[in-house]
Design an enzyme around this catalytic site. Structure first.
Site, PDB file in Angstrom:
ATOM      1  CB  SER A   1      52.078   6.970  69.238  1.00 35.53           C
ATOM      2  OG  SER A   1      52.078   5.814  68.432  1.00 35.53           O
TER       3      SER A   1
ATOM      4  CE1 TYR B   1      46.574   7.004  69.674  1.00 32.38           C
ATOM      5  CE2 TYR B   1      48.231   6.199  68.136  1.00 32.38           C
ATOM      6  CZ  TYR B   1      47.788   6.393  69.438  1.00 32.38           C
ATOM      7  OH  TYR B   1      48.577   5.995  70.500  1.00 32.38           O
TER       8      TYR B   1
HETATM    9  N1  LIG Z   1      49.662   0.817  74.218  1.00 28.40           N
HETATM   10  C1  LIG Z   1      50.271   1.159  73.103  1.00 28.40           C
HETATM   11  O1  LIG Z   1      50.573   0.312  72.227  1.00 28.40           O
HETATM   12  C2  LIG Z   1      50.654   2.597  72.868  1.00 28.40           C
HETATM   13  C3  LIG Z   1      51.569   2.875  71.853  1.00 28.40           C
HETATM   14  C4  LIG Z   1      51.936   4.197  71.618  1.00 28.40           C
HETATM   15  C5  LIG Z   1      51.404   5.214  72.383  1.00 28.40           C
HETATM   16  N2  LIG Z   1      50.502   4.909  73.354  1.00 28.40           N
HETATM   17  C6  LIG Z   1      49.958   6.045  74.131  1.00 28.40           C
HETATM   18  O2  LIG Z   1      50.204   5.820  75.512  1.00 28.40           O
HETATM   19  C7  LIG Z   1      49.254   6.559  76.293  1.00 28.40           C
HETATM   20  C8  LIG Z   1      48.739   5.664  77.410  1.00 28.40           C
HETATM   21  O3  LIG Z   1      48.035   4.587  76.843  1.00 28.40           O
HETATM   22  P1  LIG Z   1      48.148   3.099  77.392  1.00 28.40           P
HETATM   23  O4  LIG Z   1      48.799   2.288  76.351  1.00 28.40           O
HETATM   24  O5  LIG Z   1      48.690   3.084  78.772  1.00 28.40           O
HETATM   25  O6  LIG Z   1      46.597   2.707  77.351  1.00 28.40           O
HETATM   26  P2  LIG Z   1      45.535   2.398  78.517  1.00 28.40           P
HETATM   27  O7  LIG Z   1      46.019   1.309  79.398  1.00 28.40           O
HETATM   28  O8  LIG Z   1      44.235   2.252  77.803  1.00 28.40           O
HETATM   29  O9  LIG Z   1      45.548   3.760  79.365  1.00 28.40           O
HETATM   30  C9  LIG Z   1      44.923   4.931  78.892  1.00 28.40           C
HETATM   31  C10 LIG Z   1      44.768   5.875  80.078  1.00 28.40           C
HETATM   32  O10 LIG Z   1      44.194   7.103  79.598  1.00 28.40           O
HETATM   33  C11 LIG Z   1      43.083   7.422  80.423  1.00 28.40           C
HETATM   34  N3  LIG Z   1      42.089   8.167  79.656  1.00 28.40           N
HETATM   35  C12 LIG Z   1      41.507   7.812  78.471  1.00 28.40           C
HETATM   36  N4  LIG Z   1      40.605   8.730  78.107  1.00 28.40           N
HETATM   37  C13 LIG Z   1      40.620   9.691  79.072  1.00 28.40           C
HETATM   38  C14 LIG Z   1      39.906  10.901  79.261  1.00 28.40           C
HETATM   39  N5  LIG Z   1      38.954  11.300  78.387  1.00 28.40           N
HETATM   40  N6  LIG Z   1      40.177  11.647  80.351  1.00 28.40           N
HETATM   41  C15 LIG Z   1      41.103  11.264  81.247  1.00 28.40           C
HETATM   42  N7  LIG Z   1      41.812  10.116  81.125  1.00 28.40           N
HETATM   43  C16 LIG Z   1      41.570   9.346  80.053  1.00 28.40           C
HETATM   44  C17 LIG Z   1      42.547   6.071  80.912  1.00 28.40           C
HETATM   45  O11 LIG Z   1      41.894   6.222  82.159  1.00 28.40           O
HETATM   46  P3  LIG Z   1      40.299   6.213  82.404  1.00 28.40           P
HETATM   47  O12 LIG Z   1      39.696   5.259  81.404  1.00 28.40           O
HETATM   48  O13 LIG Z   1      40.167   5.760  83.810  1.00 28.40           O
HETATM   49  O14 LIG Z   1      39.902   7.626  82.208  1.00 28.40           O
HETATM   50  C18 LIG Z   1      43.850   5.311  81.136  1.00 28.40           C
HETATM   51  O15 LIG Z   1      44.376   5.606  82.412  1.00 28.40           O
HETATM   52  C19 LIG Z   1      48.190   7.037  75.294  1.00 28.40           C
HETATM   53  O16 LIG Z   1      48.392   8.400  75.036  1.00 28.40           O
HETATM   54  C20 LIG Z   1      48.448   6.213  74.036  1.00 28.40           C
HETATM   55  O17 LIG Z   1      48.084   6.894  72.866  1.00 28.40           O
HETATM   56  C21 LIG Z   1      50.117   3.635  73.619  1.00 28.40           C
END
Ligand SMILES: NC(=O)c1ccc[n+]([C@@H]2O[C@H](COP(=O)([O-])OP(=O)(O)OC[C@H]3O[C@@H](n4cnc5c(N)ncnc54)[C@H](OP(=O)(O)O)[C@@H]3O)[C@@H](O)[C@H]2O)c1
Length: 260
Positions: free
Chosen positions: A135, A148
């Site tokens: 991130s 985080y």
């Molecule tokens: N969205 C943003 O603004 C943003 C910005 C910077 C970085 N990121 C990073 O991008 C990555 C993906 O996030 P996203 O934005 O796509 O959010 P999201 O839509 O909430 O997706 C998160 C994913 O992680 C999985 N997950 C969460 N906890 C888990 C666990 N304990 N075991 C296995 N799977 C788990 C969830 O699946 P289940 O709930 O089905 O397990 C889901 O598929 C993350 O690492 C986040 O930190 C996001």
């Protein structure tokens, strides 16, 4: 020759689902991992390639060990996308320590162990790659976001260290830390920061689409870029954050700061 295979963690929504579609379009067969098996199965039924699903909670020992086994037992693995992640609200000492522990397990221990399992196979084969989803929060600190930022900074440092080690060993295996800014996924809703169509006070121009994040990642991957920050706005943010003196950073911070 067999098709390449990619394992994507956190494939049940957001950036992970976008990776699944983009990698399928590149001809990869997929192993999709998350806790919500129903979501994975629906996605598997829609994708035009061979897909295996793996239900696992990567914040637990059993979940990590199961994913390691999947890597060791499959006949081939060409790309590992360590994408699963989540955020928490509240100051570090006020938030339940369980959530902070789960975050460290998921963002640090799971990534370290799955990367170890994958590289142990990829390096001897002389092919493959790993994308660790970090991130722009990795480049700074903000109140209410301490673990985080710290875990994402670890991902960047870990990935940069591996890139040096792989180059030193003359290995063609590639590693990348992908550092998105605000991305329209379920992340902020899960966090409890936004509901429905609201943007939680985050200006609309700061939002990126998950597809654009993944396009930037794969474009960078093809070129061997180790740190990928999608979008010029966030490249600027990261550069400023990296070079801002500590005293100014501390004064500029506000409670409930960035959640990216
Ligand atoms: N969205 C943003 O603004 C943003 C910005 C910077 C970085 N990121 C990073 O991008 C990555 C993906 O996030 P996203 O934005 O796509 O959010 P999201 O839509 O909430 O997706 C998160 C994913 O992680 C999985 N997950 C969460 N906890 C888990 C666990 N304990 N075991 C296995 N799977 C788990 C969830 O699946 P289940 O709930 O089905 O397990 C889901 O598929 C993350 O690492 C986040 O930190 C996001």
């Amino acid at each position: 020759m067999d098709k390449p295979v990619a394992l994507i963690t956190g494939a049940s929504s957001g950036i992970g689902t976008a990776f699944a579609w983009k990698l399928a379009a590149r001809g990869y067969n997929l192993i999709l991992l998350a806790r919500r098996a129903d979501r994975l199965q629906t996605l598997a039924g829609e994708l035009p390639v061979a897909v295996e699903t793996l239900q696992a909670d990567l914040s637990t020992e059993a979940g990590i060990a199961g994913a390691e086994r999947a890597i060791h037992e499959r006949p081939r693995l060409d790309l590992l996308v360590n994408n699963a992640g989540f955020g928490t609200l509240r100051r570090f000492w006020e938030a339940p320590v369980e959530g902070q522990t789960r975050m460290h397990e998921l963002h640090v221990m799971a990534i370290m162990r799955l990367t170890h399992a994958a590289l142990a196979r990829m390096v001897p084969y002389g092919r493959g790659g790993i994308i660790n989803v970090s991130s722009v929060a990795a480049f700074g600190q903000s109140p209410g976001n301490v673990s985080y930022c710290a875990t994402k900074a670890w991902i960047n440092s870990f990935t940069e260290g591996l890139a040096i080690e792989l180059a030193n060993a003359n290995s063609p295996v590639k590693v990348q830390a992908l550092c998105p800014g605000f991305t329209a996924t379920e992340f902020h809703e899960t966090l409890g920061l936004i509901t429905g169509d609201s943007t939680g006070g985050i200006p609309r121009f700061l939002w990126t689409e998950a597809d654009d994040v993944v396009n930037a990642s794969l474009h960078g991957f093809d070129r061997g870029k180790v740190i990928v920050i999608p979008g010029w706005k966030y490249k600027t943010v990261a550069t400023v954050m990296k070079h801002l003196p500590w005293s100014i950073r501390r004064r500029a911070s506000r409670p409930g700061g960035s959640r990216i």
